[in-house]
Design a protein around this motif. Structure first.
Motif, PDB file in Angstrom:
ATOM      1  N   GLY A   1       0.755  -1.196  -0.026  1.00 55.18           N
ATOM      2  CA  GLY A   1      -0.065  -0.009  -0.082  1.00 55.18           C
ATOM      3  C   GLY A   1       1.029   1.007  -0.108  1.00 55.18           C
ATOM      4  N   ILE A   2       0.549   2.050  -0.634  1.00 55.82           N
ATOM      5  CA  ILE A   2       1.487   3.416  -0.953  1.00 55.82           C
ATOM      6  C   ILE A   2       0.753   4.846  -0.840  1.00 55.82           C
ATOM      7  N   ALA A   3       1.247   5.561   0.107  1.00 48.19           N
ATOM      8  CA  ALA A   3       0.936   7.147   0.338  1.00 48.19           C
ATOM      9  C   ALA A   3       1.822   7.897  -0.011  1.00 48.19           C
ATOM     10  N   LEU A   4       1.656   8.841  -0.500  1.00 51.76           N
ATOM     11  CA  LEU A   4       2.674  10.097  -1.074  1.00 51.76           C
ATOM     12  C   LEU A   4       2.832  10.969  -0.199  1.00 51.76           C
ATOM     13  N   TYR A   5       4.083  11.503   0.122  1.00 48.69           N
ATOM     14  CA  TYR A   5       4.479  12.474   0.929  1.00 48.69           C
ATOM     15  C   TYR A   5       4.781  13.737  -0.233  1.00 48.69           C
ATOM     16  N   PRO A   6       4.313  14.857  -0.051  1.00 50.23           N
ATOM     17  CA  PRO A   6       3.194  15.464   0.644  1.00 50.23           C
ATOM     18  C   PRO A   6       1.973  15.508   0.295  1.00 50.23           C
ATOM     19  N   HIS A   7       1.586  14.937  -0.884  1.00 46.43           N
ATOM     20  CA  HIS A   7       0.165  14.968  -1.590  1.00 46.43           C
ATOM     21  C   HIS A   7      -0.824  14.356  -0.633  1.00 46.43           C
ATOM     22  N   ASP A   8      -0.463  13.090  -0.200  1.00 46.61           N
ATOM     23  CA  ASP A   8      -1.426  12.467   0.886  1.00 46.61           C
ATOM     24  C   ASP A   8      -1.603  12.704   2.220  1.00 46.61           C
ATOM     25  N   GLY A   9      -0.587  13.791   2.700  1.00 46.50           N
ATOM     26  CA  GLY A   9      -0.361  14.126   3.962  1.00 46.50           C
ATOM     27  C   GLY A   9       1.041  14.629   4.392  1.00 46.50           C
ATOM     28  N   HIS A  10       1.160  15.344   5.602  1.00 48.48           N
ATOM     29  CA  HIS A  10       2.431  15.613   6.015  1.00 48.48           C
ATOM     30  C   HIS A  10       3.060  14.684   7.420  1.00 48.48           C
ATOM     31  N   ALA A  11       2.039  14.312   7.911  1.00 45.14           N
ATOM     32  CA  ALA A  11       2.446  13.515   9.317  1.00 45.14           C
ATOM     33  C   ALA A  11       2.565  12.318   8.858  1.00 45.14           C
ATOM     34  N   VAL A  12       3.695  11.421   9.462  1.00 54.35           N
ATOM     35  CA  VAL A  12       3.970  10.258   9.175  1.00 54.35           C
ATOM     36  C   VAL A  12       3.053   9.291   9.824  1.00 54.35           C
ATOM     37  N   THR A  13       2.372   9.508  10.637  1.00 54.68           N
ATOM     38  CA  THR A  13       1.315   8.592  11.248  1.00 54.68           C
ATOM     39  C   THR A  13       0.071   8.508  10.248  1.00 54.68           C
ATOM     40  N   GLU A  14      -0.365   9.810   9.822  1.00 55.74           N
ATOM     41  CA  GLU A  14      -1.455   9.769   8.932  1.00 55.74           C
ATOM     42  C   GLU A  14      -1.097   9.029   7.576  1.00 55.74           C
ATOM     43  N   LEU A  15       0.261   9.150   6.931  1.00 54.87           N
ATOM     44  CA  LEU A  15       0.613   8.527   5.913  1.00 54.87           C
ATOM     45  C   LEU A  15       0.770   7.129   5.800  1.00 54.87           C
ATOM     46  N   LEU A  16       0.986   6.442   7.072  1.00 61.65           N
ATOM     47  CA  LEU A  16       1.063   5.210   7.499  1.00 61.65           C
ATOM     48  C   LEU A  16      -0.443   4.671   7.446  1.00 61.65           C
ATOM     49  N   ARG A  17      -1.214   5.437   8.119  1.00 59.93           N
ATOM     50  CA  ARG A  17      -2.590   4.972   8.142  1.00 59.93           C
ATOM     51  C   ARG A  17      -3.159   4.780   6.699  1.00 59.93           C
ATOM     52  N   ARG A  18      -3.067   5.644   5.901  1.00 60.05           N
ATOM     53  CA  ARG A  18      -3.304   5.711   4.521  1.00 60.05           C
ATOM     54  C   ARG A  18      -2.723   4.767   3.727  1.00 60.05           C
ATOM     55  N   ALA A  19      -1.299   4.387   4.079  1.00 54.30           N
ATOM     56  CA  ALA A  19      -0.634   3.281   3.166  1.00 54.30           C
ATOM     57  C   ALA A  19      -1.225   1.883   3.726  1.00 54.30           C
ATOM     58  N   ASP A  20      -1.685   1.996   4.823  1.00 57.92           N
ATOM     59  CA  ASP A  20      -2.463   0.644   5.426  1.00 57.92           C
ATOM     60  C   ASP A  20      -3.672   0.189   4.858  1.00 57.92           C
ATOM     61  N   ILE A  21      -4.192   1.688   4.462  1.00 54.76           N
ATOM     62  CA  ILE A  21      -5.558   1.277   3.849  1.00 54.76           C
ATOM     63  C   ILE A  21      -5.496   0.799   2.287  1.00 54.76           C
ATOM     64  N   ALA A  22      -4.465   1.532   1.774  1.00 54.10           N
ATOM     65  CA  ALA A  22      -4.001   0.976   0.386  1.00 54.10           C
ATOM     66  C   ALA A  22      -3.820  -0.424   0.211  1.00 54.10           C
ATOM     67  N   LEU A  23      -2.905  -0.815   1.308  1.00 58.97           N
ATOM     68  CA  LEU A  23      -2.452  -2.244   1.612  1.00 58.97           C
ATOM     69  C   LEU A  23      -3.499  -3.091   1.650  1.00 58.97           C
TER      70      LEU A  23
END
Length: 515
Positions: A205-227
Motif C-alpha cells: 500500500g502506497i501513500a505519497l508525501y506531501p500529496h497524501d499528508g505531512h504527518a508520518v502517522t497519517e501517511l502510514l494509516r493511509r498506506a495501510d488502507i491502500a495495502l
C-alpha cells in the motif's frame, strides 16, 4: 574515599615522625620551636597539596572513563530502543524520528512514498513450521527489503509481519510504481532454508508525501488502507491511496464487527445448490454455500465476507459451524447423495484440519465417502508440501477432493498428477460462453477429455441454458451445476427439490428463478 583519608593520615604521620625523631637521633639538630612549628605546618600543607593534586588527577581520569562508559551504554541502549531485535531494522519509534529528516529537503515537484507491507499467510507458516522458521523467514524478508531499497530511504519493522518503507525521492508516480514492482519481484523469489523452500506473497500500500499528508502517522494509516485494497485485488500487487478508500475501510470495519457477531450467533447459514447427474437426470448431491443476511447491510455476498473472515482469523470457526450444519442436514438425504463443501486456502495450511473434519463426521455419523471437499488452485500454490500432506490424510480417511474453478487460475496439470484430486469443476467463465466462443468450447472439451483419461469426474459450473446442458452432455460431461437447475436454497427447500424428482429425474427449465 576511605583510601584517600588513609593516605592523608600516612603523610601527616611521616611528617610528625620526622619532626619528633630527627632531634633525638641527631642532637646537633636543634631547631627553634617556632621555626619547627612553621616547618611542620608548611610540610603538612605541601603534602596535602601534592596529595590533592595526585588524587584530583586520578579522580578526573576515572570520572572520564566512567562518563565514556555511561555514554557508550546510553548510545547502545538508545540504538536498541530504536531497532527491532530480530531483524536489526529500525522500529516504529526510529521511523517516526527519522521521517522529519527524510522529508525536510524534498523539493516541491518531488515526493517520497510511504509503503506498508505484510506477508501473506504468515500465521499458518508459523503454525506449520514453528516460530524459529518464521523468525528466519522474517529476517530474510527484511534483508530483501533493505537490499532493494538501498541507502536513500528507510525500511522499518513495525511489528509481527508488518513492515514500512520510506522510499527514495521520486519525481514521477511511475517511478514509485516501478520501485513497488521491483520489491514484489524480489519478494516473489523462493526463500530457501536448507532443504526447505517456500514461496510467499505480499501486497504493498502506497501513500505519497506531501500529496497524501505531512504527518508520518497519517501517511502510514493511509498506506495501510491502500495495502488492504491491494490484498483484496489479488496476490502480490500494489495500490496507491485514494480518498474514497477511507469510506471503503470504514464500511469494511463495520462489516467485520457484524460478521464476528453473526458467526458467534450462527447467523451465517448453509444453503444448498443441487449438482445434477446429466446421464440419469437425478440430483447427485448438493454443494453447501455460505449465505449471510445482515439486518442493516442486507444480503452480503460471500465474495465480500469470506475474505474478511480469512483476514480476521475467524474462517476456521465459520467453517466448523457451517460444516456441522451441512452434515446434520445431509444425514437426512438418501445415502447415495454426496455433500460438497468449500475449504479456504488459509485452512489448507493447518495440520489440525483433518482431525477437525473427521471429528465433525464422527459426531453426526456422516460417512466420509459422501463428503467432497472443494479446494482452489491458490491453496496448492502457496504451500504445496503442507497442502499435499493434509489432502493425503483426508483422502486416506475416505474423503474426496475436488479442484474448484479449474482453468480460471494458474492451472497446472501437475496438480492432477501430484495431488489426490478426484473431481474437477469447470469454471463457469468457460461454460457460460461455450456456445458462442470457440476458444471456450475448445477449453471445455479439452478438460472433459483430460478428466476422462485420468478417470476424474468433471462437474460443469454456471449452467443457465438448456442448450449448454445439452452441449455438455453430448461432449461427455456427466455432472452439472447452475441456475438452470436451481439456485442455492435452504435445507427445507433442498428436501423439496429431492421430493420433486419424477421417476428419479429432476425436472428443470430455463424459467427457474436464478435469484
Amino acid at each position: 574515599m576511605t583510601r584517600s583519608i588513609v593516605a592523608l593520615l600516612a603523610i601527616v604521620l611521616v611528617i610528625f615522625t620526622g619532626v619528633k625523631v630527627l632531634p633525638v637521633l641527631f642532637p646537633t639538630y636543634q631547631i627553634h620551636n617556632s621555626q619547627m612549628t612553621f616547618d611542620v605546618v608548611t610540610s603538612l600543607l605541601l603534602g596535602i597539596a601534592i596529595f590533592s593534586l595526585g588524587y584530583g588527577t586520578w579522580a578526573t581520569r576515572r570520572l572520564r572513563k566512567e562518563l565514556k562508559a555511561r555514554s557508550s551504554a546510553h548510545s547502545e541502549a538508545l540504538a536498541l530502543a530504536q531497532h527491532d531485535p530480530l531483524t536489526g531494522l529500525p522500529n516504529r519509534r526510529r521511523l517516526l524520528e527519522a521521517f522529519a529528516d527524510l522529508t525536510r529537503e524534498v523539493k516541491p515537484d518531488c515526493f517520497r512514498a510511504v509503503m506498508m507491507l505484510d506477508l501473506d499467510g504468515f500465521k499458518p507458516i508459523n503454525d506449520v513450521y514453528g516460530h524459529a522458521f518464521g523468525d528466519n523467514l522474517l529476517r530474510s524478508f527484511a534483508d530483501r527489503l533493505a537490499e532493494t531499497l538501498g541507502k536513500e530511504g528507510i525500511v522499518a519493522r513495525l511489528g509481527g509481519d508488518e513492515f514500512a518503507i520510506v522510499s527514495p525521492v521520486f519525481k514521477d508516480k511511475s517511478e514509485a510504481a516501478g520501485f513497488a514492482r521491483r520489491l514484489l519481484t524480489r519478494i516473489n523469489d523462493r526463500f530457501e532454508f536448507g532443504d526447505r523452500q517456500i514461496s510467499i506473497g505480499t501486497g504493498i500500500g502506497i501513500a505519497l508525501y506531501p500529496h497524501d499528508g505531512h504527518a508520518v502517522t497519517e501517511l502510514l494509516r493511509r498506506a495501510d488502507i491502500a495495502l488492504y485494497r491491494a490484498k483484496s485485488s489479488g496476490r502480490s500487487t500494489y495500490r496507491f491511496f485514494e480518498v474514497d478508500m477511507d469510506a471503503s475501510i470504514l464500511h469494511r470495519t463495520l462489516l467485520e464487527q457484524r460478521l464476528r457477531r453473526a458467526i458467534s450467533e450462527h447467523e451465517v447459514k448453509a444453503y444448498y445448490q443441487p449438482i445434477l447427474d446429466m446421464d440419469s437426470g437425478r440430483i447427485a448431491g448438493f454443494e453447501a454455500l455460505a449465505r449471510w443476511t445482515d439486518a442493516d447491510f442486507g444480503k452480503v455476498p460471500p465474495l465480500q465476507f469470506i475474505p474478511i473472515a480469512e483476514d480476521c482469523g475467524i474462517i476456521s470457526e465459520l467453517t466448523q459451524h457451517l460444516l456441522e450444519d451441512a452434515c446434520k442436514v445431509a444425514t437426512t438425504w438418501p445415502d447415495d447423495l454426496y455433500l460438497s463443501f468449500n475449504l479456504s486456502p488459509v485452512q489448507l495450511q493447518d495440520p489440525a484440519l483433518p482431525t477437525q473434519i473427521n471429528a465433525i463426521l464422527k459426531k453426526f455419523e456422516f460417512p466420509p465417502r459422501r463428503l467432497v471437499l472443494e479446494i482452489t488452485e491458490t491453496s496448492l500454490v502457496k504451500n504445496p508440501e503442507s497442502a499435499k500432506r493434509i489432502l493425503t490424510e483426508l483422502t486416506e480417511a475416505g474423503i474426496s477432493i475436488a479442484l474448484d474453478d479449474f482453468g480460471a487460475g494458474h492451472s497446472s496439470l501437475s496438480y492432477l498428477r501430484d495431488f489426490p484430486i478426484k473431481k474437477v469443476k469447470i469454471d463457469k467463465s468457460f461454460t457460460e460462453r461455450m456456445l458462442e466462443d470457440k476458444q471456450c468450447a475448445a477449453i471445455v472439451e479439452a478438460i472433459l477429455v483430460l478428466s476422462k483419461g485420468l478417470d476424474i469426474d468433471a462437474v460443469a459450473e454456471g449452467i443457465e441454458e438448456s442448450a449448454v446442458h445439452d452441449a455438455l452432455n453430448s461432449n461427455g460431461c456427466h455432472y452439472g451445476q447452475g441456475f438452470l437447475y436451481a439456485a442455492a436454497v435452504t435445507s427445507d427447500e433442498a428436501c423439496s427439490l429431492l421430493e420433486s424428482q419424477v421417476d428419479g429425474r429432476f425436472p428443470f427449465s430455463e424459467k427457474t428463478d436464478a435469484a
